[in-house]
Design a protein around this motif. Structure first.
Motif, PDB file in Angstrom:
ATOM      1  N   MET A   1       0.844  -1.194   0.000  1.00 30.41           N
ATOM      2  CA  MET A   1       0.000   0.000   0.000  1.00 30.41           C
ATOM      3  C   MET A   1       0.883   1.250   0.000  1.00 30.41           C
ATOM      4  SD  MET A   1      -2.575   1.203   2.995  1.00 30.41           S
ATOM      5  CE  MET A   1      -4.163   1.867   2.682  1.00 30.41           C
ATOM      6  N   SER A   2       0.516   2.232  -0.821  1.00 26.04           N
ATOM      7  CA  SER A   2       1.358   3.423  -0.881  1.00 26.04           C
ATOM      8  C   SER A   2       1.188   4.245   0.396  1.00 26.04           C
ATOM      9  CB  SER A   2       0.986   4.260  -2.098  1.00 26.04           C
ATOM     10  OG  SER A   2      -0.380   4.537  -2.041  1.00 26.04           O
ATOM     11  N   GLU A   3       2.134   5.154   0.611  1.00 22.68           N
ATOM     12  CA  GLU A   3       2.103   5.946   1.842  1.00 22.68           C
ATOM     13  C   GLU A   3       0.890   6.874   1.855  1.00 22.68           C
ATOM     14  OE1 GLU A   3       6.051   7.692   1.535  1.00 22.68           O
ATOM     15  OE2 GLU A   3       6.507   6.703   3.443  1.00 22.68           O
ATOM     16  N   LEU A   4       0.325   7.071   3.042  1.00 21.19           N
ATOM     17  CA  LEU A   4      -0.796   8.003   3.172  1.00 21.19           C
ATOM     18  C   LEU A   4      -0.272   9.426   3.068  1.00 21.19           C
ATOM     19  CD1 LEU A   4      -2.939   6.744   6.166  1.00 21.19           C
ATOM     20  CD2 LEU A   4      -3.528   6.718   3.759  1.00 21.19           C
ATOM     21  N   ARG A   5      -0.991  10.228   2.308  1.00 21.82           N
ATOM     22  CA  ARG A   5      -0.559  11.625   2.122  1.00 21.82           C
ATOM     23  C   ARG A   5      -1.302  12.506   3.151  1.00 21.82           C
ATOM     24  NH1 ARG A   5      -2.708  12.150  -3.639  1.00 21.82           N
ATOM     25  NH2 ARG A   5      -4.345  11.033  -2.515  1.00 21.82           N
ATOM     26  N   ILE A   6      -0.515  13.102   4.045  1.00 22.88           N
ATOM     27  CA  ILE A   6      -1.112  13.842   5.168  1.00 22.88           C
ATOM     28  C   ILE A   6      -0.897  15.348   5.001  1.00 22.88           C
ATOM     29  CG2 ILE A   6      -1.157  14.105   7.677  1.00 22.88           C
ATOM     30  CD1 ILE A   6      -1.578  11.233   7.211  1.00 22.88           C
ATOM     31  N   VAL A   7      -1.953  16.108   5.279  1.00 24.09           N
ATOM     32  CA  VAL A   7      -1.862  17.568   5.335  1.00 24.09           C
ATOM     33  C   VAL A   7      -1.903  17.969   6.805  1.00 24.09           C
ATOM     34  CG1 VAL A   7      -3.055  19.719   4.805  1.00 24.09           C
ATOM     35  CG2 VAL A   7      -3.078  17.861   3.163  1.00 24.09           C
ATOM     36  N   VAL A   8      -1.025  18.874   7.201  1.00 26.74           N
ATOM     37  CA  VAL A   8      -1.105  19.429   8.556  1.00 26.74           C
ATOM     38  C   VAL A   8      -1.716  20.826   8.442  1.00 26.74           C
ATOM     39  CG1 VAL A   8       0.225  20.293  10.525  1.00 26.74           C
ATOM     40  CG2 VAL A   8       0.760  18.053   9.544  1.00 26.74           C
ATOM     41  N   VAL A   9      -2.857  21.005   9.085  1.00 25.27           N
ATOM     42  CA  VAL A   9      -3.581  22.279   9.037  1.00 25.27           C
ATOM     43  C   VAL A   9      -3.375  22.971  10.379  1.00 25.27           C
ATOM     44  CG1 VAL A   9      -5.824  23.379   8.670  1.00 25.27           C
ATOM     45  CG2 VAL A   9      -5.301  21.207   7.532  1.00 25.27           C
ATOM     46  N   GLY A  10      -2.627  24.083  10.355  1.00 23.07           N
ATOM     47  CA  GLY A  10      -2.242  24.766  11.586  1.00 23.07           C
ATOM     48  C   GLY A  10      -0.812  24.361  11.916  1.00 23.07           C
ATOM     49  N   GLY A  27       4.602   4.653   6.847  1.00 19.29           N
ATOM     50  CA  GLY A  27       3.347   4.567   6.107  1.00 19.29           C
ATOM     51  C   GLY A  27       2.668   5.886   5.838  1.00 19.29           C
ATOM     52  N   ALA A  28       3.325   6.998   6.144  1.00 18.36           N
ATOM     53  CA  ALA A  28       2.687   8.288   5.890  1.00 18.36           C
ATOM     54  C   ALA A  28       3.733   9.314   5.473  1.00 18.36           C
ATOM     55  CB  ALA A  28       1.968   8.773   7.132  1.00 18.36           C
ATOM     56  N   VAL A  29       3.273  10.284   4.719  1.00 18.25           N
ATOM     57  CA  VAL A  29       4.183  11.335   4.284  1.00 18.25           C
ATOM     58  C   VAL A  29       3.456  12.677   4.360  1.00 18.25           C
ATOM     59  CG1 VAL A  29       3.578  10.946   1.835  1.00 18.25           C
ATOM     60  CG2 VAL A  29       5.745  12.042   2.414  1.00 18.25           C
ATOM     61  N   LEU A  30       4.180  13.710   4.780  1.00 20.70           N
ATOM     62  CA  LEU A  30       3.616  15.060   4.858  1.00 20.70           C
ATOM     63  C   LEU A  30       3.612  15.651   3.451  1.00 20.70           C
ATOM     64  CD1 LEU A  30       2.758  17.552   6.611  1.00 20.70           C
ATOM     65  CD2 LEU A  30       5.202  18.104   6.762  1.00 20.70           C
ATOM     66  N   VAL A  31       2.425  16.010   2.937  1.00 19.16           N
ATOM     67  CA  VAL A  31       2.379  16.545   1.571  1.00 19.16           C
ATOM     68  C   VAL A  31       2.082  18.037   1.521  1.00 19.16           C
ATOM     69  CG1 VAL A  31       1.813  14.382   0.399  1.00 19.16           C
ATOM     70  CG2 VAL A  31      -0.048  15.835   1.250  1.00 19.16           C
ATOM     71  N   ALA A  32       1.558  18.605   2.604  1.00 21.01           N
ATOM     72  CA  ALA A  32       1.284  20.047   2.585  1.00 21.01           C
ATOM     73  C   ALA A  32       1.078  20.570   4.001  1.00 21.01           C
ATOM     74  CB  ALA A  32       0.036  20.339   1.752  1.00 21.01           C
ATOM     75  N   ILE A  33       1.371  21.865   4.142  1.00 17.90           N
ATOM     76  CA  ILE A  33       1.116  22.575   5.399  1.00 17.90           C
ATOM     77  C   ILE A  33       0.165  23.713   5.065  1.00 17.90           C
ATOM     78  CG2 ILE A  33       2.161  24.135   7.098  1.00 17.90           C
ATOM     79  CD1 ILE A  33       4.811  22.472   6.589  1.00 17.90           C
ATOM     80  N   GLN A  57      -6.575  20.517  -3.432  1.00 15.45           N
ATOM     81  CA  GLN A  57      -7.626  19.646  -3.975  1.00 15.45           C
ATOM     82  C   GLN A  57      -7.741  18.400  -3.099  1.00 15.45           C
ATOM     83  OE1 GLN A  57      -9.590  20.554  -6.486  1.00 15.45           O
ATOM     84  NE2 GLN A  57      -8.387  22.442  -6.342  1.00 15.45           N
ATOM     85  N   PRO A  58      -8.970  17.975  -2.775  1.00 14.34           N
ATOM     86  CA  PRO A  58      -9.123  16.768  -1.944  1.00 14.34           C
ATOM     87  C   PRO A  58      -8.391  15.560  -2.518  1.00 14.34           C
ATOM     88  CG  PRO A  58     -11.219  17.906  -2.153  1.00 14.34           C
ATOM     89  CD  PRO A  58     -10.257  18.627  -3.058  1.00 14.34           C
ATOM     90  N   ASP A  59      -8.276  15.479  -3.856  1.00 14.87           N
ATOM     91  CA  ASP A  59      -7.582  14.325  -4.440  1.00 14.87           C
ATOM     92  C   ASP A  59      -6.091  14.307  -4.128  1.00 14.87           C
ATOM     93  OD1 ASP A  59      -9.829  13.282  -5.446  1.00 14.87           O
ATOM     94  OD2 ASP A  59      -9.538  14.011  -7.507  1.00 14.87           O
ATOM     95  N   ASP A  60      -5.580  15.424  -3.623  1.00 11.04           N
ATOM     96  CA  ASP A  60      -4.147  15.517  -3.379  1.00 11.04           C
ATOM     97  C   ASP A  60      -3.727  15.092  -1.973  1.00 11.04           C
ATOM     98  OD1 ASP A  60      -3.736  16.302  -5.957  1.00 11.04           O
ATOM     99  OD2 ASP A  60      -3.825  18.448  -5.496  1.00 11.04           O
ATOM    100  N   PHE A  61      -4.699  14.682  -1.132  1.00 11.53           N
ATOM    101  CA  PHE A  61      -4.318  14.181   0.193  1.00 11.53           C
ATOM    102  C   PHE A  61      -5.297  13.095   0.648  1.00 11.53           C
ATOM    103  CE2 PHE A  61      -7.362  16.224   3.156  1.00 11.53           C
ATOM    104  CZ  PHE A  61      -7.943  17.191   2.320  1.00 11.53           C
ATOM    105  N   ASP A  62      -4.845  12.303   1.637  1.00  9.60           N
ATOM    106  CA  ASP A  62      -5.670  11.188   2.128  1.00  9.60           C
ATOM    107  C   ASP A  62      -6.237  11.437   3.519  1.00  9.60           C
ATOM    108  OD1 ASP A  62      -5.047   9.466  -0.152  1.00  9.60           O
ATOM    109  OD2 ASP A  62      -3.037   9.364   0.723  1.00  9.60           O
ATOM    110  N   ALA A  63      -5.595  12.314   4.285  1.00  4.85           N
ATOM    111  CA  ALA A  63      -6.030  12.556   5.665  1.00  4.85           C
ATOM    112  C   ALA A  63      -5.411  13.862   6.143  1.00  4.85           C
ATOM    113  CB  ALA A  63      -5.580  11.411   6.575  1.00  4.85           C
ATOM    114  N   ALA A  64      -5.999  14.444   7.204  1.00  2.00           N
ATOM    115  CA  ALA A  64      -5.470  15.720   7.711  1.00  2.00           C
ATOM    116  C   ALA A  64      -5.325  15.691   9.225  1.00  2.00           C
ATOM    117  CB  ALA A  64      -6.395  16.867   7.301  1.00  2.00           C
ATOM    118  N   VAL A  65      -4.286  16.397   9.681  1.00  2.00           N
ATOM    119  CA  VAL A  65      -4.125  16.693  11.106  1.00  2.00           C
ATOM    120  C   VAL A  65      -4.553  18.147  11.269  1.00  2.00           C
ATOM    121  CG1 VAL A  65      -2.482  16.987  12.986  1.00  2.00           C
ATOM    122  CG2 VAL A  65      -2.197  15.078  11.377  1.00  2.00           C
TER     123      VAL A  65
END
Ligand SMILES: NC(=O)c1ccc[n+]([C@@H]2O[C@H](COP(=O)([O-])OP(=O)(O)OC[C@H]3O[C@@H](n4cnc5c(N)ncnc54)[C@H](O)[C@@H]3O)[C@@H](O)[C@H]2O)c1
Length: 335
Positions: A1-10, A27-33, A57-65
């Motif tokens: 399974m590919s790494e989950l793309r995580i956005v950190v908001v704040g 299993g996860a990678v930070l893709v945006a702040i 775009q929602p398609d550009d991440f899998d989950a958010a903190v």
């Protein structure tokens, strides 16, 4: 399974720690702040930075903190959940119980579960104490005392955290909800019999020093939260009829994390010098990795879709909603 793309908001105190932790999380990678107060110029990570969540775009991440001031968290978490992505939102889950229920409801429509940042569960001394209570090794639980205290700094009243409009409350809400979460984990049946609080030092109107008493059958618990204790303190004492566990410290300027486990009347055994000498003592040092451990645990669930049952496990939306409801009830009871 590919790494989950995580956005950190704040990207403040906690967002930065969550983002830094992602560098070492399997299993996860930070893709945006996302943070309007951060221009990215000083950030050498190469991670894209945005002023608003709407720019991604929602398609550009899998989950958010989500790690923003309390008055903004529900709106941002709702936006992520409505796009079909799960969140790890920092405590509390909405400043009111109604908002917490709304977020729980929205999260239930997303395929991956969402969680709330109650990272104290992952402090090693706390998780060991919780395991001792859950295993029954302390015997019937008779008393629990949970204390967190800090003194802030001269400018504490300038920020959002002591502004009742932005924070949603005073020390009961923050950091008190951490203790309410732990109390609920340790003694789900406990009910509040009295709560009293004082105000006035910080002059923002928030309750700044409180004690709450809880009962469950023969178990008595106290929750003590203070913003006028000039030395940072974190302690949980759990006494059962057969033994006890005392967790002290939270790392950093709360002191090294230690755990003492003792047995009733151990001093009476042959060759034992005294009760304190009989105790098992664990020292977990001053490095607090609880935010990273909690995030790893959340990522594991997101990737495997299997809920964790072992202690420690991250707080579910239902558990955090129950804490929000308890918190609201305590505000009504507070004298
Ligand atoms: N678990 C813990 O030990 C712990 C400790 C402190 C704070 N917290 C929680 O973490 C959350 C954040 O607290 P903090 O201490 O990091 O606060 P902070 O003030 O340090 O950081 C908040 C950040 O959010 C940013 N922000 C504001 N509006 C935004 C928006 N619309 N979109 C994106 N970012 C925005 C701010 O610019 C700031 O950088 C709160 O829920 C708080 O209760 C948890």
């Amino acid at each position: 399974m590919s790494e989950l793309r995580i956005v950190v908001v704040g990207y403040g105190l906690i967002g930065r720690q969550r983002a830094a932790a992602l560098a070492n999380i399997d299993g996860a990678v930070l893709v945006a702040i996302v943070d309007p107060g951060f221009d990215g110029a000083s950030d050498m990570s190469g991670v894209p930075h945005y002023q608003t969540l709407g720019e991604i775009q929602p398609d550009d991440f899998d989950a958010a903190v989500i790690a923003v001031p309390h008055d903004l968290a529900a709106g941002l978490a709702s936006a992520v959940l409505q796009s079909g992505r799960p969140v790890l939102v920092e405590k509390p889950l909405g400043p009111t119980a109604a908002e917490a229920r709304k977020l729980e409801q929205l999260a239930s429509r997303v395929s991956r579960p969402s969680f709330v940042g109650y990272n104290y569960r992952f402090l090693p001394a706390v998780s060991e104490l919780a395991q001792a209570v859950a295993s029954g090794s302390l015997g019937t639980l008779r008393n629990l005392d949970l204390l967190v205290g800090h003194g802030g700094h001269p400018d504490s009243a300038e920020g959002w955290k002591l502004d009742p409009e932005r924070a949603g409350g005073g020390v009961l809400l923050d950091p008190g909800v951490h203790l309410l979460d732990l109390l609920t984990c340790l003694s789900p049946e406990a009910r509040c019999t009295a709560i009293t609080a004082t105000r006035g030092f910080w002059r923002t109107g928030v309750e700044e020093d409180l004690v709450a008493i809880f009962r469950a059958d023969r178990m008595i618990a106290t929750v003590r939260v203070s913003h006028v204790r000039w030395i940072n303190t974190f302690r949980i004492e759990a006494f059962g009829e057969d033994g006890y566990a005392i967790a002290d410290g939270r790392g950093g300027n709360y002191g090294a994390m230690t755990l003492r486990i003792g047995r009733r009347w151990a001093w009476a055994r042959p060759g034992v010098a005294g009760q304190r000498e009989s105790e098992a003592l664990f020292d977990y040092g001053t490095d607090n990795q609880s935010l990273a451990m909690e995030l790893q645990s959340v990522v594991d669930v997101w990737r495997s879709a299997a809920q964790r049952t072992a202690i420690p496990r991250p707080a579910t939306m239902a558990e955090a909603r129950a804490v929000a409801e308890l918190c609201e009830q305590l505000y009504e009871q507070m004298t």
